[in-house]
Motif scaffolding. Structure first.
Motif, PDB file in Angstrom:
ATOM      1  N   GLN A 117       0.829  -1.196   0.000  1.00 51.16           N
ATOM      2  CA  GLN A 117       0.000   0.000   0.000  1.00 51.16           C
ATOM      3  C   GLN A 117       0.870   1.255   0.000  1.00 51.16           C
ATOM      4  O   GLN A 117       0.598   2.221  -0.703  1.00 51.16           O
ATOM      5  N   GLN A 118       1.924   1.248   0.794  1.00 50.09           N
ATOM      6  CA  GLN A 118       2.818   2.400   0.862  1.00 50.09           C
ATOM      7  C   GLN A 118       3.508   2.648  -0.486  1.00 50.09           C
ATOM      8  O   GLN A 118       3.685   3.803  -0.901  1.00 50.09           O
ATOM      9  N   ALA A 157       1.003   4.378  -2.671  1.00 50.16           N
ATOM     10  CA  ALA A 157       0.828   5.776  -2.268  1.00 50.16           C
ATOM     11  C   ALA A 157       1.980   6.635  -2.778  1.00 50.16           C
ATOM     12  O   ALA A 157       1.771   7.750  -3.285  1.00 50.16           O
ATOM     13  N   LEU A 158       3.192   6.130  -2.666  1.00 50.41           N
ATOM     14  CA  LEU A 158       4.359   6.863  -3.172  1.00 50.41           C
ATOM     15  C   LEU A 158       4.297   6.999  -4.689  1.00 50.41           C
ATOM     16  O   LEU A 158       4.662   8.042  -5.245  1.00 50.41           O
ATOM     17  N   GLY A 163       2.183  10.505  -3.088  1.00 55.02           N
ATOM     18  CA  GLY A 163       2.050  10.698  -1.654  1.00 55.02           C
ATOM     19  C   GLY A 163       3.387  10.580  -0.943  1.00 55.02           C
ATOM     20  O   GLY A 163       4.448  10.534  -1.558  1.00 55.02           O
ATOM     21  N   ASP A 164       3.324  10.505   0.379  1.00 50.08           N
ATOM     22  CA  ASP A 164       4.545  10.441   1.179  1.00 50.08           C
ATOM     23  C   ASP A 164       4.336   9.454   2.330  1.00 50.08           C
ATOM     24  O   ASP A 164       3.207   9.179   2.740  1.00 50.08           O
ATOM     25  N   THR A 165       5.451   8.926   2.853  1.00 46.13           N
ATOM     26  CA  THR A 165       5.413   8.026   3.997  1.00 46.13           C
ATOM     27  C   THR A 165       6.394   8.502   5.059  1.00 46.13           C
ATOM     28  O   THR A 165       7.302   9.278   4.776  1.00 46.13           O
ATOM     29  N   ILE A 211       1.495   6.002   5.759  1.00 49.91           N
ATOM     30  CA  ILE A 211       1.259   7.066   4.788  1.00 49.91           C
ATOM     31  C   ILE A 211       1.017   8.371   5.530  1.00 49.91           C
ATOM     32  O   ILE A 211       0.286   8.404   6.525  1.00 49.91           O
ATOM     33  N   ASN A 212       1.632   9.427   5.078  1.00 52.08           N
ATOM     34  CA  ASN A 212       1.473  10.744   5.703  1.00 52.08           C
ATOM     35  C   ASN A 212       0.146  11.362   5.255  1.00 52.08           C
ATOM     36  O   ASN A 212      -0.004  11.756   4.100  1.00 52.08           O
ATOM     37  N   SER A 213      -0.803  11.436   6.186  1.00 52.13           N
ATOM     38  CA  SER A 213      -2.134  11.942   5.844  1.00 52.13           C
ATOM     39  C   SER A 213      -2.118  13.430   5.517  1.00 52.13           C
ATOM     40  O   SER A 213      -3.051  13.951   4.892  1.00 52.13           O
ATOM     41  N   VAL A 227      -1.267  13.749   1.440  1.00 50.06           N
ATOM     42  CA  VAL A 227      -1.952  12.955   0.422  1.00 50.06           C
ATOM     43  C   VAL A 227      -2.288  13.849  -0.768  1.00 50.06           C
ATOM     44  O   VAL A 227      -2.594  15.032  -0.612  1.00 50.06           O
ATOM     45  N   GLN A 261      -3.426  -1.015   4.914  1.00 47.35           N
ATOM     46  CA  GLN A 261      -2.207  -1.105   5.705  1.00 47.35           C
ATOM     47  C   GLN A 261      -2.185  -2.357   6.572  1.00 47.35           C
ATOM     48  O   GLN A 261      -1.132  -2.886   6.894  1.00 47.35           O
TER      49      GLN A 261
END
Length: 357
Positions: free
Chosen positions: A248-249, A252-253, A257-259, A292-294, A297, A327
């Motif tokens: 999932q991460q 997102a990347l 997105g960011d983690t 994941i950094n909310s 997003v 996650q």
């Protein structure tokens, strides 16, 4: 034989050694599950980590061939309060001590795991060394200069393409540290599976006439898996994508997105997750140190699930691009099996797409 635990902050604990007794280093983390120690030991997501079990009695139901998540023990070290002297279970095929010795894994018992867990919670995950030697300046230097490996995904992924026949959808799995429970659950839905090494090119994946691609769970920092991120970027919009945990991460990347690294992570079998679409809570099994950094997003990411305890992101989707991730581990049923429904939901999405084609 005595064993010593040396932490990054200088803490030294002394317990009893069992399993293999060679000096090992790793990142110390804790797991709050009351059962499932064999699944924990063999979960590739724990590669490079020294795991503290918070439940005080470990080894009491023995070891068997069925409850493994991979073909070997993946943890670097194992710490328990009490190592059960006698195992008792109808499925048991051996004891924990012999198993860890055969697998070459250092374990320590007879330490205050409650204190150790509270220290990790307060200070965060740390570098750790296990040894039967006396703690010397040389060992302290080894720990000081230790760094968590960046190629753990490469170490745990399959090295060859594997196929499992089925009558239903053809699902490709990019193996970043795949748990067998995941493939078993998808297989049980009638799907055929093709499991690919972590560095398989997107062109090769698209050449297999797949109905969807799943990026699996796995160890380490998602940002270290640059090849997988690039592969996901190239697949977005071309084929439905699913992701679990590290997978999932990665998705997102790939969507911009960011983690970030959590202080002590989520590792256990009792994490409540709220589905924002239904307002229902699932009790889930989890094993991850990043999230994941909310706050970062992108518009391509719709958050679908959050952790009730700390409000971290537990799931997201992009319906237009057919990207879905969670996650937590939907295959795990440590008592509650609430999250198993995720696989059925994902297969239903593929059926809907086929109907609309």
């Amino acid at each position: 034989m005595n064993a010593h635990i040396l932490l990054e902050d200088g803490t030294v604990l002394t317990g009893k050694a069992f399993g293999d007794t060679k000096t090992v280093l790793g990142e110390i983390v804790f797991n709050t599950s009351m059962t499932g120690y064999q699944e924990t030991l063999t979960d590739p997501s724990y590669a490079g980590q020294i795991v503290v079990m918070t439940y005080p009695l470990i080894g009491n139901y023995g070891i068997n061939e069925k409850d493994v998540e991979s073909d070997k023990v993946q943890v670097s070290g194992f710490i328990v309060k009490e190592n059960a002297k006698f195992e008792s279970n109808w499925m048991s095929q051996g004891n924990l001590s012999d198993y860890l010795k055969e697998q070459g894994v250092f374990a320590v018992s007879d330490v205050d795991t409650r204190m150790l867990t509270k220290k990790i919670r307060n200070q965060g995950t740390m570098k750790c060394l296990l040894t039967t030697e006396e703690i010397t300046d040389n060992l302290k230097e080894q720990l000081k200069h230790y760094s968590f490996p960046t190629n753990t995904v490469e170490q745990v992924s399959t090295r060859e393409i594997k196929h499992i026949a089925g009558e239903g959808k053809h699902i490709g799995i990019v193996d970043l540290g795949l748990k067998r429970g995941i493939s078993h659950h998808i297989e049980a839905l009638g799907c055929s599976l093709t499991i690919f090494p972590w560095d398989t090119t997107y062109e090769k994946l698209l050449s297999y006439d797949l109905d969807a691609v799943l990026f699996s769970n796995g160890p380490g920092d998602p940002k270290d898996a640059k090849y997988a991120i690039h592969t996901a970027e190239q697949l977005i919009g071309k084929i439905p994508l699913f992701g679990i945990c590290l997978g999932q991460q990665i998705l997102a990347l790939a969507l911009g997105g960011d983690t970030y690294k959590l202080k002590f992570g989520h590792r256990g079998g009792n994490h409540p997750v709220l589905d924002l679409r239904t307002n229902k809570v699932m009790i889930t099994a989890q094993n991850h140190g990043y999230a994941i950094n909310s706050n970062k997003v992108t518009k391509d990411i719709e958050i679908t699930h959050i952790n009730v305890n700390d409000l971290t992101v537990e799931g997201f989707c992009n319906k237009q691009l057919n990207v879905y991730g969670v996650q937590f581990h939907p295959e795990a049923g440590p008592g509650p099996s609430d999250a198993n429904v995720i696989f059925k939901q994902w297969m239903s999405l593929l059926d809907e797409e086929g109907d609309n084609a």
